[in-house]
Design an enzyme around this catalytic site. Structure first.
Site, PDB file in Angstrom:
ATOM      1  N   GLY A 192     -21.903   5.736   3.728  1.00 57.35           N
ATOM      2  CA  GLY A 192     -20.831   6.222   2.859  1.00 57.35           C
ATOM      3  C   GLY A 192     -21.257   6.093   1.410  1.00 57.35           C
ATOM      4  CB  VAL A 232     -17.363   1.599  -3.602  1.00 58.04           C
ATOM      5  CG1 VAL A 232     -17.859   0.196  -3.297  1.00 58.04           C
ATOM      6  CG2 VAL A 232     -16.064   1.534  -4.406  1.00 58.04           C
ATOM      7  N   GLY A 240     -19.632   7.327  -1.407  1.00 57.30           N
ATOM      8  CA  GLY A 240     -18.584   7.618  -2.378  1.00 57.30           C
ATOM      9  C   GLY A 240     -18.870   6.794  -3.625  1.00 57.30           C
ATOM     10  CE  LYS A 292      -4.553   0.912   0.451  1.00 59.14           C
ATOM     11  NZ  LYS A 292      -5.703   0.077   0.069  1.00 59.14           N
TER      12      LYS A 292
HETATM   13  N1  PHE Z   1      -7.587   0.327  -3.792  1.00 62.10           N
HETATM   14  C1  PHE Z   1      -8.353  -0.809  -4.118  1.00 62.10           C
HETATM   15  C2  PHE Z   1      -8.201  -1.908  -3.061  1.00 62.10           C
HETATM   16  O1  PHE Z   1      -8.000  -1.603  -1.900  1.00 62.10           O
HETATM   17  C3  PHE Z   1      -8.250  -1.238  -5.556  1.00 62.10           C
HETATM   18  C4  PHE Z   1      -6.940  -1.455  -6.287  1.00 62.10           C
HETATM   19  C5  PHE Z   1      -5.679  -1.429  -5.740  1.00 62.10           C
HETATM   20  C6  PHE Z   1      -7.006  -1.746  -7.602  1.00 62.10           C
HETATM   21  C7  PHE Z   1      -4.544  -1.703  -6.472  1.00 62.10           C
HETATM   22  C8  PHE Z   1      -5.885  -2.013  -8.362  1.00 62.10           C
HETATM   23  C9  PHE Z   1      -4.638  -2.003  -7.781  1.00 62.10           C
HETATM   24  O2  PHE Z   1      -8.352  -3.067  -3.320  1.00 62.10           O
END
Ligand code: PHE
Length: 352
Positions: A181, A185, A183, A72
């Site tokens: 929420g 999604v 947003g 991340k």
């Molecule tokens: N941020 C999203 C997740 O937490 C989606 C994602 C992340 C998509 C990395 C592609 C690559 O899953």
């Protein structure tokens, strides 16, 4: 104990802002996880978020059956900071590229598909650029589709609504949901549920989201009262940490299934929910649809129908989690963790 593989903190060369990249695991392949841009009182809080979120990504990707580990990026904006967006994104691209492909990024809270184009100027490891720019586009519709599959698998395990007619038993009509929420999604999930005939309570911290409630014929509530609404399923779709020990006795739902990452404020909440007979779907199982869509489309080059089938399989994975939990007297959280460990070990032994 440090259970991650790598943790990098750099000050962006252009923006000066702290950029945190955590690689939790590459046991199953390249670590993947989105880039979060958020305000933190202290950059160390951003490091904590990156550590937590990256280990959830390992679990998410493993249970989604992807040959990927977890990582991340967290851009820890100091309070009140207003850095030039383009410079900041180029700095993120450099931070990702410096890892030589061990980690790939994508959109998350505070970043979009368009941002991935700018990050992509500095690295080839950026997923979810717009389709017009050669990517798989927003991850939100895939995430929402996965949430629907998870909701269905969960509702299937709830007792029939009392006195239901045949039509009220058909899914999801006759059931009530509180979506907290709205947003990209959360709004998408609410739309899909409403158009399939579900009854909804919706909420968001932004008052202008109330227009969506009107559009969907949903009841609008404050986030606090939506969390404790009397519904079949609570759907947390905002930031993490909403499920606190103090909230548990107030809950009036039968199950909790939502895409927000890291919903449990502390690990003991899984047990508290279990004791109250509230079924909690591990968030990293529920929210995998977005990354599954991105990886299956961009890396595996699968046709749309195959990608959709992978996203739908989130429902079956969740059912396996529930079944294991029931059979072994575990919380769903503990059952899911057991499945993750199995997947990581099998991959290491090269038998998968
Ligand atoms: N941020 C999203 C997740 O937490 C989606 C994602 C992340 C998509 C990395 C592609 C690559 O899953």
């Amino acid at each position: 104990m440090f259970t991650h593989e790598e943790l990098h903190v750099t000050a962006g060369r252009r923006s000066g802002v702290p950029i945190v990249v955590a690689i939790h695991s590459t046991a199953r392949g390249q670590a993947l996880g989105g880039c979060r841009i958020w305000n933190y009182a202290d950059w160390r809080d951003g490091v904590e978020d990156a550590l937590r979120l990256s280990s959830s990504m390992t679990a998410k990707n493993a249970l989604a059956g992807l040959a990927n580990g977890g990582g991340k990026t967290v851009v820890a904006l100091p309070p009140g900071a207003r850095p030039d967006r383009r410079e900041l994104l180029l700095d993120v691209g450099d931070a990702v590229e410096a890892l030589g492909g061990r980690y790939g990024t994508g959109p998350d809270v505070g970043t979009s598909s368009d941002d991935m184009v700018v990050i992509g100027e500095r690295t080839s490891h950026a997923f979810c650029r717009p389709v017009s720019a050669g990517g798989s586009g927003s991850s939100s519709p895939g995430t929402a589709a996965g949430v629907l599959a998870a909701l269905r698998a969960t509702v299937d395990r709830l007792p029939d609504p009392g006195g239901a007619t045949a039509s009220a038993r058909s899914w999801p009509a006759g059931r009530t949901f509180a979506v907290v929420g709205l947003g990209s999604v959360g709004a998408d999930v609410a739309r899909r549920l409403a158009s399939a005939g579900a009854r909804l309570v919706v909420s968001d911290v932004r008052a202008d989201a109330e227009a969506l409630a009107d559009e969907l014929g949903a009841r609008w509530a404050s986030p606090e009262s939506a969390l404790t609404a009397e519904v079949d399923v609570l759907v947390p779709a905002a930031l993490g940490g909403v499920l606190t020990p103090a909230l548990v006795p107030e809950l009036r739902c039968r199950a909790i299934v939502g895409p927000a990452n890291n919903q449990l404020a502390s690990a003991d909440v899984a047990g508290l929910l279990h004791d109250r007979g509230i079924l909690w779907a591990p968030d990293y199982v529920v929210s995998a649809g977005g990354i599954v869509h991105a990886v299956a489309t961009e890396l595996y080059r699968e046709p749309e129908a195959a990608v959709a089938a992978r996203i739908d399989a989130i429902g079956e994975t969740l059912t396996r989690v529930y079944q294991l939990a029931e059979a072994e007297g575990l919380t769903p959280a503990a059952a899911a963790e057991r499945l993750v460990t199995e997947r990581l070990v099998t991959e290491r032994l090269g038998t998968n």
